[in-house]
Motif scaffolding. Structure first.
Motif, PDB file in Angstrom:
ATOM      1  N   MET A 136     -17.609  60.598 -88.750  1.00  0.00           N
ATOM      2  CA  MET A 136     -19.031  60.796 -88.523  1.00  0.00           C
ATOM      3  C   MET A 136     -19.272  62.308 -88.539  1.00  0.00           C
ATOM      4  O   MET A 136     -18.412  63.078 -88.092  1.00  0.00           O
ATOM      5  N   GLY A 137     -20.397  62.721 -89.048  1.00  0.00           N
ATOM      6  CA  GLY A 137     -20.688  64.151 -89.039  1.00  0.00           C
ATOM      7  C   GLY A 137     -21.345  64.566 -87.735  1.00  0.00           C
ATOM      8  O   GLY A 137     -21.526  63.750 -86.825  1.00  0.00           O
ATOM      9  N   LEU A 138     -21.698  65.831 -87.656  1.00  0.00           N
ATOM     10  CA  LEU A 138     -22.236  66.326 -86.387  1.00  0.00           C
ATOM     11  C   LEU A 138     -23.659  65.854 -86.117  1.00  0.00           C
ATOM     12  O   LEU A 138     -24.092  65.817 -84.976  1.00  0.00           O
ATOM     13  N   ALA A 139     -24.380  65.445 -87.186  1.00  0.00           N
ATOM     14  CA  ALA A 139     -25.760  65.006 -86.956  1.00  0.00           C
ATOM     15  C   ALA A 139     -25.795  63.729 -86.131  1.00  0.00           C
ATOM     16  O   ALA A 139     -26.527  63.651 -85.141  1.00  0.00           O
ATOM     17  N   SER A 140     -24.979  62.738 -86.533  1.00  0.00           N
ATOM     18  CA  SER A 140     -24.981  61.468 -85.779  1.00  0.00           C
ATOM     19  C   SER A 140     -24.554  61.715 -84.335  1.00  0.00           C
ATOM     20  O   SER A 140     -25.091  61.120 -83.401  1.00  0.00           O
ATOM     21  N   ILE A 141     -23.562  62.588 -84.159  1.00  0.00           N
ATOM     22  CA  ILE A 141     -23.088  62.874 -82.799  1.00  0.00           C
ATOM     23  C   ILE A 141     -24.197  63.561 -82.001  1.00  0.00           C
ATOM     24  O   ILE A 141     -24.525  63.158 -80.886  1.00  0.00           O
ATOM     25  N   MET A 142     -24.802  64.571 -82.614  1.00  0.00           N
ATOM     26  CA  MET A 142     -25.831  65.344 -81.892  1.00  0.00           C
ATOM     27  C   MET A 142     -27.115  64.554 -81.671  1.00  0.00           C
ATOM     28  O   MET A 142     -27.897  64.870 -80.790  1.00  0.00           O
ATOM     29  N   LYS A 143     -27.344  63.538 -82.527  1.00  0.00           N
ATOM     30  CA  LYS A 143     -28.545  62.720 -82.340  1.00  0.00           C
ATOM     31  C   LYS A 143     -28.353  61.674 -81.239  1.00  0.00           C
ATOM     32  O   LYS A 143     -29.304  60.999 -80.858  1.00  0.00           O
ATOM     33  N   SER A 144     -27.118  61.506 -80.765  1.00  0.00           N
ATOM     34  CA  SER A 144     -26.881  60.533 -79.691  1.00  0.00           C
ATOM     35  C   SER A 144     -27.704  60.940 -78.481  1.00  0.00           C
ATOM     36  O   SER A 144     -27.846  62.127 -78.189  1.00  0.00           O
ATOM     37  N   LYS A 145     -28.217  59.945 -77.798  1.00  0.00           N
ATOM     38  CA  LYS A 145     -29.084  60.276 -76.660  1.00  0.00           C
ATOM     39  C   LYS A 145     -28.294  60.917 -75.524  1.00  0.00           C
ATOM     40  O   LYS A 145     -28.777  61.786 -74.829  1.00  0.00           O
ATOM     41  N   ARG A 146     -27.065  60.451 -75.375  1.00  0.00           N
ATOM     42  CA  ARG A 146     -26.230  61.041 -74.336  1.00  0.00           C
ATOM     43  C   ARG A 146     -24.808  61.185 -74.865  1.00  0.00           C
ATOM     44  O   ARG A 146     -24.345  60.328 -75.631  1.00  0.00           O
ATOM     45  N   VAL A 148     -21.601  79.538 -79.654  1.00  0.00           N
ATOM     46  CA  VAL A 148     -21.655  78.385 -80.555  1.00  0.00           C
ATOM     47  C   VAL A 148     -21.180  78.853 -81.930  1.00  0.00           C
ATOM     48  O   VAL A 148     -21.707  79.833 -82.468  1.00  0.00           O
ATOM     49  N   SER A 149     -20.149  78.193 -82.460  1.00  0.00           N
ATOM     50  CA  SER A 149     -19.574  78.661 -83.714  1.00  0.00           C
ATOM     51  C   SER A 149     -18.992  77.495 -84.503  1.00  0.00           C
ATOM     52  O   SER A 149     -18.442  76.557 -83.901  1.00  0.00           O
ATOM     53  N   THR A 150     -19.080  77.563 -85.820  1.00  0.00           N
ATOM     54  CA  THR A 150     -18.490  76.497 -86.644  1.00  0.00           C
ATOM     55  C   THR A 150     -16.966  76.506 -86.515  1.00  0.00           C
ATOM     56  O   THR A 150     -16.311  75.536 -86.848  1.00  0.00           O
ATOM     57  N   ASN A 151     -16.429  77.618 -86.019  1.00  0.00           N
ATOM     58  CA  ASN A 151     -14.985  77.675 -85.821  1.00  0.00           C
ATOM     59  C   ASN A 151     -14.525  76.888 -84.602  1.00  0.00           C
ATOM     60  O   ASN A 151     -13.328  76.706 -84.371  1.00  0.00           O
ATOM     61  N   VAL A 152     -15.488  76.520 -83.774  1.00  0.00           N
ATOM     62  CA  VAL A 152     -15.215  75.660 -82.621  1.00  0.00           C
ATOM     63  C   VAL A 152     -16.287  74.555 -82.656  1.00  0.00           C
ATOM     64  O   VAL A 152     -17.308  74.649 -81.979  1.00  0.00           O
ATOM     65  N   PRO A 153     -16.068  73.526 -83.483  1.00  0.00           N
ATOM     66  CA  PRO A 153     -17.131  72.540 -83.699  1.00  0.00           C
ATOM     67  C   PRO A 153     -17.763  71.992 -82.405  1.00  0.00           C
ATOM     68  O   PRO A 153     -18.980  71.823 -82.332  1.00  0.00           O
ATOM     69  N   ALA A 154     -16.945  71.744 -81.380  1.00  0.00           N
ATOM     70  CA  ALA A 154     -17.504  71.157 -80.147  1.00  0.00           C
ATOM     71  C   ALA A 154     -18.452  72.108 -79.419  1.00  0.00           C
ATOM     72  O   ALA A 154     -19.209  71.676 -78.538  1.00  0.00           O
ATOM     73  N   SER A 155     -18.429  73.393 -79.789  1.00  0.00           N
ATOM     74  CA  SER A 155     -19.316  74.345 -79.101  1.00  0.00           C
ATOM     75  C   SER A 155     -20.789  73.998 -79.357  1.00  0.00           C
ATOM     76  O   SER A 155     -21.669  74.363 -78.585  1.00  0.00           O
ATOM     77  N   ILE A 156     -21.041  73.251 -80.432  1.00  0.00           N
ATOM     78  CA  ILE A 156     -22.418  72.859 -80.747  1.00  0.00           C
ATOM     79  C   ILE A 156     -23.010  71.963 -79.640  1.00  0.00           C
ATOM     80  O   ILE A 156     -24.234  71.867 -79.494  1.00  0.00           O
ATOM     81  N   LEU A 157     -22.125  71.358 -78.853  1.00  0.00           N
ATOM     82  CA  LEU A 157     -22.609  70.489 -77.773  1.00  0.00           C
ATOM     83  C   LEU A 157     -23.438  71.274 -76.752  1.00  0.00           C
ATOM     84  O   LEU A 157     -24.232  70.703 -76.007  1.00  0.00           O
ATOM     85  N   GLN A 158     -23.255  72.591 -76.729  1.00  0.00           N
ATOM     86  CA  GLN A 158     -24.042  73.427 -75.797  1.00  0.00           C
ATOM     87  C   GLN A 158     -25.541  73.284 -76.033  1.00  0.00           C
ATOM     88  O   GLN A 158     -26.337  73.516 -75.135  1.00  0.00           O
TER      89      GLN A 158
END
Ligand code: F6R
Length: 242
Positions: free
Chosen positions: A182-192, A214-224
């Motif tokens: 799954m890409g980051l959009a589906s993950i980030m669109k999750s309600k929680r 927040v950096s593409t070098n640390v994908p999970a940082s986008i969760l911020q």
């Protein structure tokens, strides 16, 4: 980001299962995003216990898994399909038609990915996405790099990820080199979002995703930038953060 500290892996798993159970009880058709790997095994065990002991009802639950190895049949013991059946699906009253995992044997990768995203959209998106995290900061198999993909896609696994995952295979040569994720959009669109991390080897990456840029070098940082993220960590990681 809400951080919950658990004293050990068992408590972390119980807390995670309670949050998921709450979601299942309060929604009429809960859509769960699920992860594999070692981290959520305890959570699935607790959910099975809640089903057996407290009748937690999975009959209306629909699930979308984050990823699947490319090239592995769903009956292969290391496929994520097999993992999910063994650890959760076979042990609760879920309707298997309501469980979705990318097809690792697809002959039309583009269609498989497009259809997966379209189905998630059609169902109204994911209510609660469960995540583990790679030591390199990957979520799903969105590996660090200059660019991150938004939709479901085929990915080349990093050498370190292949090495980390080789513990489940007889030899490193048997570990698939590609996965559908799954890409980051589906993950980030999750309600929680509920991210779990335990153990010494995850402490640095957790510190980076909580306090770093927040950096593409640390994908999970986008969760911020997501407004409803809960991270459950164990004491070992919590002590490192302080
Ligand atoms: C698995 C997944 C991966 C894992 C990550 C951590 O579906 O998407 O991102 O969550 O590799 O794996 P473990 O829990 O084995 O450390």
């Amino acid at each position: 980001m809400k951080i919950i500290v658990a004293k050990d892996y068992e408590e972390l798993s119980k807390k995670a299962a309670d949050i998921i159970a709450q979601e299942i009880k309060t929604k009429s058709n809960p859509i769960l995003g699920l992860a594999t790997g070692s981290t959520p095994i305890g959570t699935y065990k607790e959910l099975v216990n809640l089903h057996r002991e407290e009748d937690l009802d999975f009959s209306k639950v629909e699930t979308f898994n984050l990823d699947e190895y490319y090239g592995l049949d769903s009956t292969h013991e290391q496929s994520y399909s097999y993992f999910m059946k063994k650890n959760l699906f076979n042990n609760v009253n879920i309707n298997m038609n309501n469980t979705h995992i990318p097809n690792g044997l697809t002959e039309d990768i583009e269609k498989e990915c497009k259809d997966y995203d379209a189905l998630i959209e059609k169902k109204g998106g994911i209510d609660l996405q469960l995540l583990g995290i790679g030591v390199n900061g990957h979520i799903g198999f969105n590996e660090p790099g200059e660019e991150l993909s938004t939709g479901t896609h085929l990915v080349d696994l990093e050498t370190n990820t292949i090495k980390a995952n080789s513990r489940f295979f007889d030899s490193i040569e048997e570990v698939p080199k590609k996965a559908i994720t799954m890409g980051l959009a589906s993950i980030m669109k999750s309600k929680r979002i509920l991210l779990l991390a335990n153990g010494e080897n995850k402490k640095e990456i957790i510190s980076k995703i909580i306090d770093g840029k927040v950096s593409t070098n640390v994908p999970a940082s986008i969760l911020q930038v997501h407004s409803n993220v809960t991270i459950i960590i164990d004491k070992e990681i919590a002590e490192y953060l302080n």
